[in-house]
Design a protein around this motif. Structure first.
Motif, short mmCIF file in Angstrom:
data_model
loop_
_atom_site.label_atom_id
_atom_site.label_comp_id
_atom_site.label_asym_id
_atom_site.label_seq_id
_atom_site.Cartn_x
_atom_site.Cartn_y
_atom_site.Cartn_z
N ARG B 440 -15.97 92.40 -42.32
CA ARG B 440 -16.50 93.25 -41.26
C ARG B 440 -17.96 93.58 -41.51
O ARG B 440 -18.79 93.55 -40.60
N ARG B 443 -20.01 90.53 -40.77
CA ARG B 443 -20.13 90.27 -39.33
C ARG B 443 -21.14 91.24 -38.72
O ARG B 443 -21.97 90.86 -37.92
N ARG B 444 -21.07 92.50 -39.12
CA ARG B 444 -21.99 93.48 -38.56
C ARG B 444 -23.42 93.16 -38.93
O ARG B 444 -24.35 93.32 -38.14
N TRP B 445 -23.60 92.70 -40.17
CA TRP B 445 -24.95 92.36 -40.59
C TRP B 445 -25.49 91.19 -39.78
O TRP B 445 -26.66 91.13 -39.44
N ALA B 448 -26.41 92.38 -36.46
CA ALA B 448 -27.64 93.15 -36.55
C ALA B 448 -28.84 92.23 -36.66
O ALA B 448 -29.93 92.56 -36.19
N GLY B 449 -28.66 91.07 -37.25
CA GLY B 449 -29.75 90.14 -37.40
C GLY B 449 -30.16 89.52 -36.08
O GLY B 449 -31.29 89.09 -35.90
N GLY B 454 -28.84 96.75 -33.27
CA GLY B 454 -27.71 96.98 -34.17
C GLY B 454 -26.40 96.53 -33.60
O GLY B 454 -25.38 96.66 -34.23
N ASP B 456 -22.96 96.13 -31.93
CA ASP B 456 -21.73 96.44 -31.21
C ASP B 456 -21.45 97.93 -31.01
O ASP B 456 -20.36 98.41 -31.27
N PRO B 460 -17.59 105.18 -34.39
CA PRO B 460 -17.48 105.68 -35.77
C PRO B 460 -16.33 105.04 -36.53
O PRO B 460 -16.33 104.99 -37.75
N GLU B 461 -15.37 104.52 -35.81
CA GLU B 461 -14.22 103.96 -36.51
C GLU B 461 -14.52 102.60 -37.13
O GLU B 461 -13.65 102.01 -37.76
N LEU B 462 -15.72 102.13 -36.94
CA LEU B 462 -16.07 100.85 -37.56
C LEU B 462 -16.64 101.03 -38.96
O LEU B 462 -16.99 100.07 -39.61
N ASP B 463 -16.72 102.26 -39.42
CA ASP B 463 -17.35 102.49 -40.71
C ASP B 463 -16.55 101.89 -41.84
O ASP B 463 -15.34 101.91 -41.85
N ARG B 470 -22.85 104.23 -40.79
CA ARG B 470 -23.73 104.30 -39.62
C ARG B 470 -24.48 105.61 -39.64
O ARG B 470 -23.93 106.65 -39.93
N GLU B 471 -25.74 105.50 -39.29
CA GLU B 471 -26.60 106.68 -39.27
C GLU B 471 -26.01 107.76 -38.36
O GLU B 471 -25.97 108.93 -38.70
#
Lengths: 347, 492
Positions: B440, B443-445, B448-449, B454, B456, B460-463, B470-471
């Motif tokens: 995960r 994938r997020r990185w 983000a690239g 950033g 998707d 908050p549940e993706l933390d 996440r900030e």
């Protein structure tokens, strides 16, 4: 002599785990009781944030306790793990569930899953200290004599159950005190009130359980009872009570940060009192420190290694806790690791 | 065979579940060990490069690796604690009898691990607020702590293989313990270096493998190039070193644990001019079926000449040696380990050749396919090496001093099977989560690239649990400290 020193080190490591790991389990306990998703959100966020940088370090103490046991007192280790197989096996399973629950909770997308894994983490935070406490109670009651087979009798006695409950209550107390201090640090006044109240409640429960436990030991564990109510044991217990009272007073004020030290002192002093009361036995009236002690050369080297390690680890630990309390330790955010648009098109 | 069967029937019923449980928990823990021992080092190499050359791409890689390290370390602590419990829960008699002779290694390991946990916490959570160079320097003891931890563990294991440093009294209990000779046992040196290099090599190939996959999928930017080159170079340099260390440890086993050597090479009768079998299966009558037989080779490998005498399994009574099935297992794992190691050398040479000729990566797509596989292959090698050393010692838990069956707990087999079941279920969940979290993150990185904002959304549940957060969660979560509400671009 060497064996006595090693036994005190073992007790010290146990106290360190009870305090370090205890704070952690306590946080899990308050996570469990924080209520529904919406209501429990703020306390849970605080718990996560406060636990993050130090929980792994807190839990390494346990490994050290086990290593000290089998290197320093192999006979004791064998006796304890043979006689109290079930509570220790359950504690081990609890440790895995706790880690797994913690790891699974946040990445789960669906609320139901999050609740499930959160509950696993929180329930395991309750069960693990209970079973570890029950094992300690079994040792204190003298039922884990060498050669005792693993039966429920060894650890399901009242002493063990009270010790288990006391362990849970003590972790809840430590957790609430530390979280009160963290709430101050993170500037969340409502959470200060929230956890302060819980610190007081859990302290009351600890006190009640301690009295029950004392009455209980009088009937079933007379050796430990006598030594707890006289001499050094009594002194340590009184000091623990003073430290606990000081904690109750400190969490009420602005200087809640100091309550952390007094609460740790209270728990550590109780454990020191227990150790003092057990002297010269590891398992009261059947296995003395000297009888259980490993080879002199091993104990000698164990002390040397411990000395060197304290010199190496001590400063690192101080740096960690200092950086943590000064707010210099903070999880990376996604912004840090996402790096925006990547340089591309090369090679 | 009949004798072996009788032995098995005599073995306590709890031995099988105890063994299976120990094998399972060790096999899973060992997957995390290479990353635990060597990932800090590889990350620091990248971190140093980033600071020295002011390279933002290298810095990003180091930060991301440290985020993965956080999750890996958390899971490793859990599985490691379970192992310490299992020494008591499954093998109480070994610890009760020998704990003071060989336990000190574990003591060293426990402290080293403690130091590692402290330093890792400082390193992982220091990225944002510590100044760059002090942050880097605070982490530099990490690889040394890891080496010290490996020292302790391998010291204990090598002792189980070649126990010494004690005398037996009239009741057969150890006395007169000499710690120095109990720590530095004959197998310690060979095992230690073989293990340490294996860990660094495996971590290098695993990390590089991730970027090799990205490369194959067409992500050929500087980020992937750097992420591939640094760990792969570390691994490629170590591969030939490992070849010599592997050859060395095999010779040491030949001299110091002849029965294990006989099992690994399927040698039945003590003889000269012993052939080498590649794979194949040993039967209870000593015959070998299947596999490829190379005449004389085993004697040559063991002692340099065909006339070298090699001890066979029958040189000791049947009760004191691995069964034919165990010997076959050891032989297979040994051959797989040696086979993969040899193939990895070719890969390292390929890389080295291209670098020597044109200062560039190989262009062939096959190179990257192999590199992607190398990560998985080296983990398989680690598992095989561990099986070789542990199964090859059977039926001894302490070689020639205590049998596995004498060390096992008296807890009924049913309890152990139940615990085994629970542990398997929980471990499957936990390792699934570990993999899920890492995937995960990656994938997020990646998202983000490609998307400047950033990607998707801010659910908050993706933390992820220990890694980057996440900030927005900290800012809106309410309980977070006010100072964490820094600008998204504020990296320190």
């Amino acid at each position: 002599m060497t064996a006595t020193v090693a036994a005190w080190i073992l007790l010290l490591a146990t106290a360190a785990y009870a305090c370090g790991g205890g704070v952690d389990y306590g946080a899990g306990f308050w996570d469990l009781t924080a209520g529904g998703t919406r209501r429990g959100r703020r306390p849970r966020d605080l718990i996560d944030h406060a636990m993050e940088p130090v929980w792994e370090v807190n839990n390494v103490w346990l490994i050290f306790v086990l290593v000290l046991m089998w290197t320093g007192f192999p006979v004791f280790f064998e006796a304890v793990f043979s006689a109290m197989w079930l509570p220790l096996a359950l504690a081990a399973v609890g440790l895995v569930l706790r880690g797994a629950g913690f790891a699974l909770r946040k990445p789960s997308r669906r609320l139901a899953q999050r609740r499930f894994f959160g509950a696993v983490f929180a329930v395991a935070s309750l069960l693990t200290p209970f079973f570890l406490g029950a094992a300690v109670g079994g040792v204190a009651s003298g039922r884990a004599a060498p050669g005792t087979p693993a039966t429920a009798h060894v650890w399901a006695g009242t002493t063990s159950v009270v010790a288990g409950l006391l362990a849970v209550a003590a972790t809840a107390f430590l957790g609430a005190v530390f979280l009160t201090a963290d709430a101050h640090r993170f500037d969340a006044p409502d959470m200060v009130v929230y956890f302060r109240r819980r610190a007081w409640c859990s302290l009351a429960v600890v006190a009640v359980l301690a009295l029950i436990g004392l009455a209980e030991t009088r009937d079933h564990t007379s050796y430990v009872y006598d030594r707890l109510t006289h001499g050094l044991g009594l002194l340590l217990v009184v000091l623990a009570a003073v430290a606990a009272a000081a904690t109750a007073w400190l969490v009420a004020g602005r200087a809640a940060g100091w309550a952390r030290f007094t609460s740790v002192a209270a728990v550590a002093l109780v454990i020191a009192g227990w150790g003092a009361a057990q002297r010269p036995y590891l398992v009261p009236t059947s296995l003395t420190v000297q009888q259980a002690a490993g080879a002199p050369a091993s104990l000698h080297w164990l002390l040397i290694v411990t000395g060197v390690a304290v010199v190496l680890v001590g400063p690192a630990l101080v740096v960690l806790y200092r950086l943590d309390t000064r707010g210099l330790l903070e999880a990376q955010t996604d912004a840090d690791v996402q790096g925006g648009a990547r340089p591309s098109g090369e090679s | 065979m009949n004798k072996a069967l009788t032995l098995l029937a005599d073995a306590p019923a709890q031995m099988l579940p105890a063994r299976e449980l120990m094998a399972f928990t060790l096999a899973t823990h060992i997957i995390l060990v290479p990353l635990g021992v060597a990932l800090p080092f590889i990350t620091l190499v990248m971190h140093h490069r980033a600071l020295r050359r002011k390279d933002p791409v290298a810095l990003l890689l180091a930060r991301r690796w440290s985020a993965v390290m956080a999750v890996q370390f958390a899971v490793g602590i859990v599985t490691g604690t379970v192992l310490s419990f299992e020494f008591g829960l499954l093998w109480p008699k070994m610890m009760g009898t020998w704990g003071d002779v060989f336990g000190l290694g574990f003591g060293v390991e426990a402290w080293a691990f403690f130091l590692e946990a402290v330093l890792i916490a400082v390193y992982l959570y220091g990225w944002r607020r510590l100044r760059p160079w002090p942050h880097f320097w605070l982490a530099t003891p990490l690889p040394f702590a890891a080496l010290l931890g490996a020292f302790g563990i391998i010291g204990a294991n090598a002792w189980m293989n070649t126990p010494q440093g004690f005398r037996l009294d009239s009741q057969g209990r150890p006395t007169d313990v000499d710690i120095r000779s109990a720590v530095f046992t004959p197998m310690f040196g060979p095992q230690y270096w073989h293990f340490v290099v294996a860990m660094f090599l495996t971590a290098g190939y695993v990390v590089a493998g991730v970027y090799a996959v990205g490369w194959l999928r067409g992500r050929r930017d500087r980020y992937h190039r750097l992420g591939f080159c640094v760990p792969f170079t570390v691994a490629a340099i170590l591969t030939p070193v490992q070849f010599f260390l592997g050859d060395n440890i095999t010779r040491q086993v030949y001299q110091k644990q002849p029965v294990k050597f006989a099992a690994a090479e399927l040698v039945w009768k003590t003889d000269t001019h012993v052939p080498e079998y590649l794979f194949g299966r040993l039967h209870p009558d000593g015959s070998v079926t299947g596999g490829i037989k190379v005449p004389q080779l085993d004697s040559i490998l063991a002692g340099g000449s065909p006339g070298t005498k090699v001890n066979g399994l029958t040189s000791v009574p049947a009760a004191d040696r691995p069964t034919p099935t165990q010997a076959t297992i050891v032989h297979w794992t040994f051959d797989i380990m040696a086979g993969i190691g040899s193939v990895l050398i070719l890969l390292a040479l390929w890389y080295g050749w291209c670098w020597f000729r044109r200062r560039d990566l190989p262009r062939s797509v096959w190179f990257f396919r192999c590199a992607a596989l190398a990560g998985v292959a080296s983990v398989v090698t680690v598992e095989c090496g561990w099986i070789t050393t542990e199964v090859g010692r059977q039926p001894w838990i302490v070689y020639q001093h205590m049998r596995v069956s004498d060390a096992v707990t008296s807890t009924p087999a049913t309890s152990l099977w139940i615990m085994f079941g629970i542990v398997v279920v929980v471990y499957v969940l936990m390792f699934g989560a570990f993999l899920g979290v890492v995937l995960r993150m990656s994938r997020r990185w990646r998202v983000a690239g490609t998307e400047p904002d950033g990607g998707d959304g801010h659910d908050p549940e993706l933390d992820t649990p220990y890694g980057p957060r996440r900030e927005t969660v900290e800012a809106t979560g309410g309980a977070g400290p006010p100072e964490s509400r820094s600008e998204p671009g504020d990296t320190r």
